[in-house]
Every structure is written in C-alpha cells, then in structure tokens.
Design a protein around this motif. Structure first.
Motif, PDB file in Angstrom:
ATOM      1  N   LEU A 149      19.804   5.053  43.733  1.00  0.00           N
ATOM      2  CA  LEU A 149      19.205   5.521  42.495  1.00  0.00           C
ATOM      3  C   LEU A 149      19.775   4.768  41.298  1.00  0.00           C
ATOM      4  O   LEU A 149      19.044   4.433  40.352  1.00  0.00           O
ATOM      5  N   LEU A 150      21.061   4.482  41.329  1.00  0.00           N
ATOM      6  CA  LEU A 150      21.674   3.721  40.238  1.00  0.00           C
ATOM      7  C   LEU A 150      21.061   2.334  40.152  1.00  0.00           C
ATOM      8  O   LEU A 150      20.738   1.848  39.061  1.00  0.00           O
ATOM      9  N   ASP A 151      20.847   1.686  41.307  1.00  0.00           N
ATOM     10  CA  ASP A 151      20.218   0.359  41.296  1.00  0.00           C
ATOM     11  C   ASP A 151      18.792   0.435  40.743  1.00  0.00           C
ATOM     12  O   ASP A 151      18.361  -0.440  39.980  1.00  0.00           O
ATOM     13  N   MET A 152      18.063   1.463  41.119  1.00  0.00           N
ATOM     14  CA  MET A 152      16.699   1.625  40.626  1.00  0.00           C
ATOM     15  C   MET A 152      16.678   1.848  39.119  1.00  0.00           C
ATOM     16  O   MET A 152      15.830   1.282  38.400  1.00  0.00           O
ATOM     17  N   LEU A 153      17.599   2.647  38.627  1.00  0.00           N
ATOM     18  CA  LEU A 153      17.655   2.890  37.187  1.00  0.00           C
ATOM     19  C   LEU A 153      18.003   1.626  36.418  1.00  0.00           C
ATOM     20  O   LEU A 153      17.503   1.401  35.304  1.00  0.00           O
ATOM     21  N   GLN A 154      18.860   0.806  36.989  1.00  0.00           N
ATOM     22  CA  GLN A 154      19.194  -0.459  36.336  1.00  0.00           C
ATOM     23  C   GLN A 154      17.986  -1.386  36.295  1.00  0.00           C
ATOM     24  O   GLN A 154      17.780  -2.125  35.333  1.00  0.00           O
ATOM     25  N   GLU A 155      17.163  -1.359  37.348  1.00  0.00           N
ATOM     26  CA  GLU A 155      15.939  -2.154  37.330  1.00  0.00           C
ATOM     27  C   GLU A 155      14.960  -1.636  36.280  1.00  0.00           C
ATOM     28  O   GLU A 155      14.319  -2.428  35.576  1.00  0.00           O
ATOM     29  N   ILE A 156      14.836  -0.331  36.161  1.00  0.00           N
ATOM     30  CA  ILE A 156      13.965   0.244  35.134  1.00  0.00           C
ATOM     31  C   ILE A 156      14.450  -0.131  33.751  1.00  0.00           C
ATOM     32  O   ILE A 156      13.665  -0.453  32.847  1.00  0.00           O
ATOM     33  N   ARG A 157      15.750  -0.104  33.585  1.00  0.00           N
ATOM     34  CA  ARG A 157      16.318  -0.430  32.267  1.00  0.00           C
ATOM     35  C   ARG A 157      16.029  -1.876  31.886  1.00  0.00           C
ATOM     36  O   ARG A 157      15.913  -2.206  30.696  1.00  0.00           O
ATOM     37  N   ALA A 158      15.893  -2.773  32.854  1.00  0.00           N
ATOM     38  CA  ALA A 158      15.643  -4.184  32.572  1.00  0.00           C
ATOM     39  C   ALA A 158      14.190  -4.458  32.182  1.00  0.00           C
ATOM     40  O   ALA A 158      13.867  -5.570  31.755  1.00  0.00           O
ATOM     41  N   LEU A 159      13.295  -3.462  32.346  1.00  0.00           N
ATOM     42  CA  LEU A 159      11.888  -3.647  32.011  1.00  0.00           C
ATOM     43  C   LEU A 159      11.668  -3.454  30.514  1.00  0.00           C
ATOM     44  O   LEU A 159      12.523  -2.915  29.805  1.00  0.00           O
ATOM     45  N   ASP A 160      10.520  -3.892  30.054  1.00  0.00           N
ATOM     46  CA  ASP A 160      10.182  -3.811  28.629  1.00  0.00           C
ATOM     47  C   ASP A 160       9.134  -2.726  28.437  1.00  0.00           C
ATOM     48  O   ASP A 160       7.976  -2.899  28.850  1.00  0.00           O
TER      49      ASP A 160
ATOM     50  N   GLN B 289       4.897  -4.233  35.683  1.00  0.00           N
ATOM     51  CA  GLN B 289       6.041  -5.141  35.700  1.00  0.00           C
ATOM     52  C   GLN B 289       6.755  -5.124  37.042  1.00  0.00           C
ATOM     53  O   GLN B 289       7.194  -6.172  37.542  1.00  0.00           O
ATOM     54  N   LEU B 290       6.870  -3.944  37.659  1.00  0.00           N
ATOM     55  CA  LEU B 290       7.531  -3.854  38.968  1.00  0.00           C
ATOM     56  C   LEU B 290       6.703  -4.530  40.051  1.00  0.00           C
ATOM     57  O   LEU B 290       7.254  -5.170  40.959  1.00  0.00           O
ATOM     58  N   ARG B 291       5.373  -4.408  39.975  1.00  0.00           N
ATOM     59  CA  ARG B 291       4.521  -5.082  40.962  1.00  0.00           C
ATOM     60  C   ARG B 291       4.650  -6.594  40.847  1.00  0.00           C
ATOM     61  O   ARG B 291       4.645  -7.301  41.854  1.00  0.00           O
ATOM     62  N   GLN B 292       4.744  -7.108  39.628  1.00  0.00           N
ATOM     63  CA  GLN B 292       4.896  -8.551  39.461  1.00  0.00           C
ATOM     64  C   GLN B 292       6.245  -9.040  39.967  1.00  0.00           C
ATOM     65  O   GLN B 292       6.394 -10.212  40.326  1.00  0.00           O
TER      66      GLN B 292
END
Length: 488
Positions: free
Chosen positions: A240-251, A200-203
C-alpha cells in the motif's frame, strides 16, 4: 433671566484642503497603471498639455517660470551604510540616477528575457489534433471537445448533449474522447480525478486490480483510512505504501503546467541594484512615470488670439494653472516615492545582503520621521508600489513588519523573519523529533526570539503548516516506509 442678541467678530485659523491638494494626495496612492490613466484624462481635458517625448526628457524639465531642473533623479546623496556583523565597514552610495546614460544598460534587469512566449494548453492540444489521423467527422468532434477543455486539463462537457448538438451518435463522441485521452500531457481530457489518475496509470502500465480499487476509493485516502484501504485493495502495508507513492507521483491537474494565456507581470516602481562602489543604486522605473509638458508655443499662440477677451483669457489661465499643478504633483509624487524607497533600503540593508532572516522590524513612523513627512504619506506611497531587488520583487509594504522582542535583550526581530525561522525549524524535523508549538517556541527562545506559543500557532496556521500530529502522520506515511503504516 433676560436674553439678548449680539454680533461678535472672531479670528479663527483653520486649514482647508483645496480640491487640488486632495488630488495631489490621491496621486500618491495610485498605482502606475491608474496614474497613467489619470494623466491620459488630463491630457484630453487640457489643450495646453502634451506627452513628453520618450528620450530622457522628464516631466519637470519644462515647468514654466522655473530654471531649476525638476527631475527626480537629478541629485545624489552619500549616506553611510550600516555596518553589518561579519562584514567590513564601508561607505555606501545611495543614488538616484537621472537617465540611462548614467547607468549602463547592462546593470538594468532585462525583463524581456523573463517574458518569453509560452505555449498554452489549447495550442498544445490543437497541434496534436492536427498531427493525428482523424476523419473529417472525428476532427470536428475533437475540435468541439477541445473547446470544452478547461485550463486544468479536465473536460466537463456532457457527451450526450454534445452528440445531439452535432447530430451524431454518442458512441462516436466517446470514441474520439478516448483518442484524445492518449494525448500529452498524460491525464488530460479526464472527466473526474479518478479517471485522470487512471489514464496516467494505464500509460505507465500500472493499472492493476489493486490500483483500480485504490483509485476507486480516493475518499478513503483523503480520510487517511489506511486500514480500510488495505482490506479494499487486498494488499499489505508495504504494498500500500508503494501504491501511495505512485499515486503521489501523478499529476492531478495536468493542464496547470501550461499557461492559460498572457500572464500579468508586476512592473516594479523602484529598482534597487548593487552599486559598483558599494552600497545600492536606487532608481525609479521610467516606464512607471508619466511624462507631460506644457506646449509653450501653443500657449503663446492662444494668448495672442485671445487678446482682450476676458472669458478666453480666464479659460487659458485656468488650463495653465491646472497644467502647472499636474507637473508639480507628478514631480512631487516621484520625489516622495524615491525618498521612501531610499529610506526603506537604508533600513533593510541587511535583508538585501543576507536574506529574509535579517529583515528588521520597521513601521511607518520610523520612515516618516527619517524623511520628514507625515505617517499617512508613507502609507499612501507604499500602497500598490513594488520594488525590484536582487532578492526578487516585493511590495513596499512587505518591508514593514511588527517587532518580536528578543529574549536576550538585544535588537527586536521582525515578524516576517520569525515566520521564516518557524518554517526552517519545521523543515528540519525528523520523524522522531516532530515539534509541537510549545517546542518551537522554546527553540525560538534559544535563538534569542521571545515569542509565545499562541503566536507560533498563529504564524504556523497562516503559512498553512499542519499541526505536529498531522506532520508526524505525513512523515510516517511518506518518509518511513520501512516501519509501515500505523493508525494514528
């Protein structure tokens, strides 16, 4: 001391449950699917019974030697509706309707509108495979990989074993798998959680070295070891907070958005709808009521042929007796369910009007006394039975909750309403005002609910609400990024 034997006569009264009485009691607690199965078995065993036509004719309308209409919806009762605070007093009409002619079809819920056929994950993948340019061999591999796809979107197949079974190279299977990993929804055909997030991150073109380090160390994220994650990823707190928010948005389970097949819907036994004249209309769902009748012409024909044959007449009388018992039992079961449902609606009128916060404490004895039946009868009736209300479908047992005392000496509160209130208090918390269980108990007491801290803890854990320390940590992580991440 000399002993002697003697014969004595003694009268004794006792109540013995006949087999038919035991069966009648058992019918009360059967769900409608089990009831239909039981009736089908009786139809097979008893030649005098036949299913009634589905034209509004009820199972009790043909009860032999009875001119009374036995259908459960033949009567209407006018009951004064409880007066609610803030609403004008009015007379409510508590109805059970005979058939659809008395109840306009527009007032009934159209269940078919909510049962639209949806595409499954495997259908979605098969359509994409058909539209993808693949060689015959690649299409064969894709079909095999799709057959191993789980409903969550992951694939657990061993690629080497799959390649050996197809007598092809493992590199060919891996190449086709890479193609399938670009399918929609993003993240499907992953073998691990890390690979699912990576896809998902690569896409999204967001799989940089720092994000790769974070995905490779998900166990640190699970332990909330943020200090170690910052060092491993080489970023500061804000990044790190921004990265965690991106991870949280994934399924993490992309396949769950699709239905794996036909869903099993709950068919309510009772419908509760607003009455045009005020109050509520209460009706049994006709689809949950088996309709059987006695074929009187067949009874007459068999009686004529049996003549003076005592054995045949005994069998005929037994079948007729069993048929009458079944019709009366089904009729009594329907009437009892309707009586219990009507009393529940009368007791929980405030819930239907205003929601779960107004759910009243209610026990089986209260309903049993109101409709003049035994408490065990109410217990059997409310087992595996559901009620459709304007606020959703609820099991009848949902409306029975224990009472929580009022701190102001007024009416008691139901346990379900207290749980709802706890959930609302937690939802309104801010980072600077995360409440402990003691604080929540104090807040509840201020609103008139006298509850102990241990009760708050029990209800909170039953609703899977984290402790105050965990909630504070979550809010610090997700809701207060400006202050950064602090070790707790």
């Amino acid at each position: 001391m000399q002993s002697s034997a003697s014969l004595l006569q003694r009268q004794k009264l006792s109540m013995v449950a006949s087999p038919q009485l035991i069966e009648s009691i058992r019918l009360l607690q059967l769900a409608h699917a089990e009831l239909h199965q039981f009736v089908e078995q009786e139809l097979e065993k008893n030649p005098l019974l036949e299913p009634a036509s589905n034209d509004g004719e009820a199972f009790g309308d043909v009860l032999p030697n009875s001119g009374e209409d036995q259908y459960i919806g033949a009567r209407e009762n006018d009951v004064a509706r409880p007066t609610m605070a803030g609403s004008p007093e009015r007379l409510g009409e508590w109805k059970s309707l005979r058939n659809t002619s008395n109840n306009p079809p527009g007032n009934r819920p159209a269940f078919d509108e909510f049962a639209a056929l949806t595409e499954t994950l495997h259908d979605h993948v098969a359509r994409q495979i058909a539209l993808t340019a693949l060689t015959p061999q690649e299409r064969l591999i894709a079909g095999q990989l799709a057959a191993h796809l789980e409903d969550t979107g992951y694939i657990r197949a061993n690629l080497l074993e799959l390649a050996e079974s197809l007598n092809i190279r493992g590199a060919d299977v891996a190449r086709v798998l890479g193609t399938l990993q670009h399918f929609d929804p993003p993240g499907i055909f992953a073998r691990t959680l890390s690979e699912c997030l990576e896809i998902q991150l690569r896409q999204r073109d967001r799989f940089d070295p720092a994000m790769a380090a974070l995905v490779a160390n998900l166990e640190m994220l699970a332990r909330r070891d943020f200090q170690a994650l910052k060092q491993r990823c080489g970023v500061d707190e804000e990044d790190l907070l921004d990265m965690l928010q991106e991870i949280r948005a994934l399924d993490p389970k992309p396949g769950n958005r699709f239905q794996s097949g036909a869903s099993e819907s709950i068919i309510p036994d009772v419908w509760v709808m607003p009455s045009p004249g005020g109050g509520w209309q209460i009706e049994l769902d006709p689809d949950t009521l088996p309709k059987v009748l006695i074929n009187q012409s067949y009874v007459a024909e068999v009686s004529r042929r049996a003549g003076q044959n005592s054995k045949d007449m005994a069998f005929l009388n037994e079948c007729l007796q069993n048929a009458n018992w079944l019709i009366r039992s089904l009729d009594q079961r329907a009437k009892t369910i309707l009586k219990v449902a009507t009393e529940i609606v009368r007791q929980q009128d405030a819930f239907l009007e205003h929601g779960v916060a107004h759910l009243r404490p209610l026990n089986l004895r209260t309903v049993a006394d109101a409709i003049n039946v035994h408490e065990s009868t109410v217990s059997r009736v409310t087992s595996n039975k559901y009620m459709l209300t304007p606020r959703g479908v609820f099991e009848l047992k949902y409306f029975f909750t224990v009472a929580i005392a009022s701190s102001e000496g007024g009416d008691a509160h139901s346990a379900e309403a207290v749980r709802h209130r706890i959930k609302a208090i937690v939802a309104e918390e801010s980072l600077d005002d995360v409440l402990s269980d003691d604080d929540i108990a104090v807040r509840l007491k201020e609103t008139g609910i006298d509850v102990a801290r241990r009760t708050v803890t029990k209800y909170r854990e039953a609703m899977n609400i984290p402790s105050s320390i965990q909630r504070r940590r979550e809010k610090r992580l997700w809701l207060n990024g400006d202050q950064g991440l602090k070790a707790s």
